[in-house]
Design an enzyme around this catalytic site. Structure first.
Site, short mmCIF file in Angstrom:
data_model
loop_
_atom_site.label_atom_id
_atom_site.label_comp_id
_atom_site.label_asym_id
_atom_site.label_seq_id
_atom_site.Cartn_x
_atom_site.Cartn_y
_atom_site.Cartn_z
N CYS A 1 51.67 48.06 50.82
CA CYS A 1 52.97 48.59 51.22
C CYS A 1 53.57 49.49 50.15
O CYS A 1 53.43 49.23 48.96
CB CYS A 1 53.94 47.45 51.52
SG CYS A 1 53.34 46.29 52.74
N SER B 1 39.75 42.39 33.49
CA SER B 1 41.04 42.26 32.82
C SER B 1 41.34 40.82 32.45
O SER B 1 40.92 39.89 33.14
CB SER B 1 42.17 42.77 33.73
OG SER B 1 42.12 44.16 33.91
N THR C 1 45.21 52.32 18.69
CA THR C 1 45.42 51.09 17.94
C THR C 1 45.15 49.89 18.83
O THR C 1 45.67 49.79 19.94
CB THR C 1 46.86 51.02 17.41
OG1 THR C 1 47.10 52.15 16.56
CG2 THR C 1 47.09 49.74 16.61
N HIS D 1 44.42 39.42 32.53
CA HIS D 1 45.51 38.80 33.31
C HIS D 1 45.04 38.23 34.64
O HIS D 1 45.81 37.56 35.34
CB HIS D 1 46.67 39.79 33.51
CG HIS D 1 46.45 40.79 34.60
ND1 HIS D 1 47.01 40.66 35.84
CD2 HIS D 1 45.74 41.94 34.62
CE1 HIS D 1 46.67 41.70 36.59
NE2 HIS D 1 45.90 42.48 35.87
N ALA E 1 41.52 46.79 33.68
CA ALA E 1 40.37 47.17 34.50
C ALA E 1 40.53 48.56 35.11
O ALA E 1 39.53 49.26 35.32
CB ALA E 1 40.16 46.14 35.61
N THR E 2 41.76 48.98 35.40
CA THR E 2 41.96 50.32 35.96
C THR E 2 41.50 51.39 34.98
O THR E 2 40.78 52.33 35.36
CB THR E 2 43.43 50.53 36.34
OG1 THR E 2 43.77 49.66 37.42
CG2 THR E 2 43.67 51.98 36.77
#
Length: 387
Positions: free
Chosen positions: A330, A204, A245, A206, A76-77
């Site tokens: 963080c 995404s 690819t 994941h 997604a990034t």
């Protein structure tokens, strides 16, 4: 009663474990079916190509798109970067203005700041106490120079779900391109790009029990046809929008993951909503406060703060038995308050006192009961130490 296995994983917004059914679907393409999907001169490549197109069709069906509107990326990034930078470049003759929101994921905010650095104009809309933008403010922010709007479907920290359908309507009424980062939404809530008038959408695998390293950018093909500039050049794969690819095993896994997610979405949401309400009720007894909208939010999300107790103290006290995350981002050098929590009105102390619990497919009621009791016990213990 099932024996509990520690640590109990409740950070499903960060990532989800690979579903065994997804791994089974991927395995042949990690071993004997290893062909390059662009090599169509022999059976190995053809077999890989067929698998890719089958997955593309499954993903398209899941979001109400056409198969040729699905562009595979690394996640997604990257999809966010292509959507924002590629579109602002492609349609620079229309204008130089992008509208987004202060609570977006860093993948959108940092990309927007990059666009600012090269001369584009960015409007960052504020949000209310629940993390929602004001639709009238959105309408007022649109000018003749506005090229696109980018508002996320569901927030990754507090789970608030945006009124994407109305945002899409406003965008199209003003002939503005609408992009949404739906990484936390697709596979968890119903998303239909046609009904919601979405032009570009990032998500995404994941985040829905699929493999890491594979994502999608939905790119509308008609009414209006959108074509962002490419940021990666090479072999011209993926309609010349994203060369490289293809990750065949990852793509196959994505297709299987979204297929399962759509089938099991309703039952999972019902379960998570019930469990989330039970936890919240218990946490409120010891002063816990919910961050985000009480209803219009992802069912598996619970973000709350405990006044006067740092989130890191809670997380460290339960870390051997429970895996949860803080409400602040963080780094190794400095701890900064969450930009999302600050935006919805929390001060720095409250932001640093917030935790995020993310339930998942493998979570059990026994785990929820244990986690609730353990967090409450540790908070009481920390409170006594600090008195």
């Amino acid at each position: 009663m099932t024996e509990l296995k520690f640590p109990i994983y409740l950070d499903h917004h960060a990532t989800t474990p690979l579903d065994s059914r997804v791994l089974d679907a991927m395995m042949p393409y990690l071993t004997e079916k290893f062909g390059n999907a662009s090599s169509l001169d022999h059976p190995y490549g053809y077999e890989a190509s067929v698998a890719v197109e089958d997955a593309r069709e499954k993903i398209a069906n899941a979001i109400g798109a056409r198969h040729d509107e699905i562009i595979f990326t690394s996640g997604a990034t990257e999809s966010d970067n292509i959507a924002l930078i590629g579109t602002m470049q492609k349609y620079s003759d229309r204008g130089s203005h992008l509208i987004t929101c202060v609570t977006e994921h860093k993948a959108v905010l940092d990309t927007a700041r990059h666009l600012e650095s090269i001369g584009k104009k960015i409007t960052y809309l504020p949000v209310n106490e629940y993390g929602e933008i004001n639709l009238e403010e959105l309408q007022s922010a649109i000018t003749d120079d506005t090229v696109m709007i980018s508002i996320m479907t569901a927030n990754n920290e507090i789970g608030t779900i945006s009124d994407v359908t109305e945002i899409g309507k406003i965008a199209h009424e003003n002939e503005v391109i609408f992009h949404t980062d739906a990484a936390q939404a697709v596979g968890h809530i119903p998303v239909n790009v046609q009904k919601m008038q979405i032009d570009l959408m990032s998500f995404s695998a994941h985040k829905m029990y699929g493999p890491k390293g594979i994502g999608v950018l939905y790119v509308r093909g008609v009414k209006p046809r959108v074509k962002p500039n490419s940021l990666v050049f090479g072999g011209g794969q993926e309609r010349n929008i994203r060369s490289g690819t293809l990750n065949v095993p990852g793509i196959v896994g994505f297709g299987k993951a979204i297929e399962i997610a759509i089938q099991e979405m309703d039952s999972e949401n019902k379960k998570f909503k019930e469990w989330g309400n039970l936890m919240l009720k218990e946490f409120e007894k010891i002063g816990g406060k919910l961050n985000g909208h009480p209803e219009r939010k992802l069912s598996h999300n619970l973000n709350l703060y405990f006044s006067g107790i740092e989130s890191k103290a809670i997380i460290n006290s339960v870390s051997k038995k429970i895996a949860i995350s803080a409400g602040s981002a963080c780094t190794t050098q400095i701890v900064q308050p969450s930009h999302v929590l600050i935006a919805i009105g929390l001060n720095e102390e409250q932001s640093h006192a917030s935790i995020r619990i993310g339930m998942g497919r493998s979570t059990t009621k026994e785990e929820i009961d244990f986690v609730t009791k353990e967090i409450i016990a540790q908070i009481k213990s920390i409170s006594k130490i600090r008195i």
